[in-house]
Every structure is written in structure tokens, then in C-alpha cells.
Design an enzyme around this catalytic site. Structure first.
Site, PDB file in Angstrom:
ATOM      1  N   GLY A  52       0.556  -0.528 -16.695  1.00  0.00           N
ATOM      2  CA  GLY A  52       1.935  -0.978 -16.684  1.00  0.00           C
ATOM      3  C   GLY A  52       2.844   0.142 -17.137  1.00  0.00           C
ATOM      4  O   GLY A  52       2.406   1.071 -17.822  1.00  0.00           O
ATOM      5  N   GLN A  93      10.332   3.771 -20.592  1.00  0.00           N
ATOM      6  CA  GLN A  93       9.343   4.815 -20.878  1.00  0.00           C
ATOM      7  C   GLN A  93       9.601   6.102 -20.092  1.00  0.00           C
ATOM      8  O   GLN A  93       9.013   7.138 -20.389  1.00  0.00           O
ATOM      9  CB  GLN A  93       7.927   4.305 -20.565  1.00  0.00           C
ATOM     10  N   CYS A 138      -0.685   2.394 -25.295  1.00  0.00           N
ATOM     11  CA  CYS A 138       0.613   2.569 -24.635  1.00  0.00           C
ATOM     12  C   CYS A 138       0.767   4.030 -24.254  1.00  0.00           C
ATOM     13  O   CYS A 138       0.473   4.914 -25.062  1.00  0.00           O
ATOM     14  CB  CYS A 138       1.722   2.139 -25.604  1.00  0.00           C
ATOM     15  N   LEU A 139       1.248   4.272 -23.027  1.00  0.00           N
ATOM     16  CA  LEU A 139       1.451   5.653 -22.571  1.00  0.00           C
ATOM     17  C   LEU A 139       2.494   6.371 -23.428  1.00  0.00           C
ATOM     18  O   LEU A 139       2.513   7.595 -23.478  1.00  0.00           O
ATOM     19  CB  LEU A 139       1.872   5.677 -21.098  1.00  0.00           C
ATOM     20  N   HIS A 152       3.670  -6.949 -23.030  1.00  0.00           N
ATOM     21  CA  HIS A 152       3.822  -5.568 -23.496  1.00  0.00           C
ATOM     22  C   HIS A 152       5.002  -4.885 -22.787  1.00  0.00           C
ATOM     23  O   HIS A 152       5.840  -4.249 -23.431  1.00  0.00           O
ATOM     24  CB  HIS A 152       2.507  -4.830 -23.221  1.00  0.00           C
ATOM     25  N   GLU A 153       5.073  -5.040 -21.458  1.00  0.00           N
ATOM     26  CA  GLU A 153       6.138  -4.365 -20.692  1.00  0.00           C
ATOM     27  C   GLU A 153       7.505  -4.986 -20.963  1.00  0.00           C
ATOM     28  O   GLU A 153       8.500  -4.270 -21.075  1.00  0.00           O
ATOM     29  CB  GLU A 153       5.834  -4.396 -19.188  1.00  0.00           C
ATOM     30  N   HIS A 174       8.883  -3.651 -24.065  1.00  0.00           N
ATOM     31  CA  HIS A 174       9.497  -2.329 -23.872  1.00  0.00           C
ATOM     32  C   HIS A 174      10.954  -2.463 -23.445  1.00  0.00           C
ATOM     33  O   HIS A 174      11.814  -1.711 -23.882  1.00  0.00           O
ATOM     34  CB  HIS A 174       8.778  -1.559 -22.751  1.00  0.00           C
TER      35      HIS A 174
HETATM   36 ZN    ZN Z   1       3.680   0.639 -23.432  1.00  0.00          ZN
END
Ligand code: ZN
Length: 156
Positions: free
Chosen positions: A46, A51, A88-89, A130-131, A134
């Protein structure tokens, strides 16, 4: 294919609340395409627009069941609790356990700006939460159990 730079934890742009998308313009389509390329290039499941430094209410998710594009997503119902390990990226190199709802209903718009309703359980439900976090300026590390934090590859 364009791979965008994924910004990390200390970047204040990750903490901004995003702005709703009013219409799907060529620029929005390009951003979604680039976000998708970026997610797959990073082996992520995701990616949220925040991000890549864009304060727009857009995310892409693919937990191995196909790509889902989410424009203006909102959780309209949820229930149960489940704990999964998350990465998480934007927090590279770490994992931790996070408790979230075990199922969610998400209302969003697709790339044609049609309203869609997604009912999700399991990994998909966790990834959607999670997304969407963000897009509200929240990182999983805000919610994670710090005692479970460990080093490893990140996925979202
Ligand atoms: Zn993330």
C-alpha cells in the site's frame, strides 16, 4: 514508469491532513499511476499520497488480491480487533505489532470518480486502515506496541 521518492518519518509532510479530490484530472491519474509504480517497485502492499509528499486524499493498496485505487476513502463501519505485524515504507527497516479493527467498510471513489464500497477483512482490512491513517497524518508507529518493534523489511 515513474518511481517517486518515498518520504520518511521525520518529514513534516507526513503529518499533514490531506485535501479531498474534487475531480479526476490527468494530473490525478498520473499521480495514481506513479504511486502504483512506486508501491510495486518497493514491494509494498500500500502507499498513500502523503508518503510521496502530496497532501491529497488518495491511496493505492494491493495485498496480493489486485490493485485497489482509493480516492477520498473513509471508513464508514468497523468492528472486532486483531493484531498484525506492520511495516511502513516511510519507517524503513522496522516492524511492530498493531491492534486494529478486524473488519472495515470503506467508502471511496475509483479512478472514474464512481463511488465504491469495499468490505474487507484480514490483511486487506489492516492495510486499508494503515493507508487511511496516513491520509489523516497518522503513522503506525503512533499506535504500535513499542515492545514488539523489531528490525526487518517494510511493506507499506
Ligand atoms: Zn505506511
Amino acid at each position: 514508469m515513474a518511481v517517486l521518492k518515498v518520504i520518511t518519518k521525520e518529514d513534516p509532510r507526513l503529518r499533514r491532513k490531506t485535501v479531498e479530490v474534487k475531480e479526476v484530472t490527468p494530473e490525478i491519474r498520473r499521480l495514481v499511476k506513479d504511486m502504483t509504480d512506486t508501491m510495486y517497485a518497493a514491494n509494498g502492499v500500500g502507499l498513500a499520497a502523503t508518503q510521496v509528499g502530496e497532501s491529497k486524499r488518495i491511496a493505492v493498496v494491493d495485498v496480493g488480491e489486485g490493485l485497489i485505487v482509493l480516492i477520498n476513502p473513509e471508513i464508514t463501519a468497523s468492528g472486532g480487533t486483531v493484531v498484525y505485524e506492520e511495516g511502513c515504507l516511510s519507517v524503513p527497516g522496522y516492524f511492530a505489532e498493531v491492534e486494529r479493527s478486524s473488519w472495515v467498510t470503506v467508502r471511496a471513489r475509483d479512478l472514474k470518480f464512481r463511488q465504491v464500497v469495499i468490505e474487507a477483512t484480514g490483511m486487506l482490512a489492516h492495510a486499508l486502515q494503515h493507508e487511511i491513517d496516513h491520509l489523516d497524518g497518522t503513522l503506525y508507529v503512533d499506535k504500535a506496541d513499542p515492545l514488539t518493534l523489531k528490525k526487518g523489511d517494510s511493506k507499506r
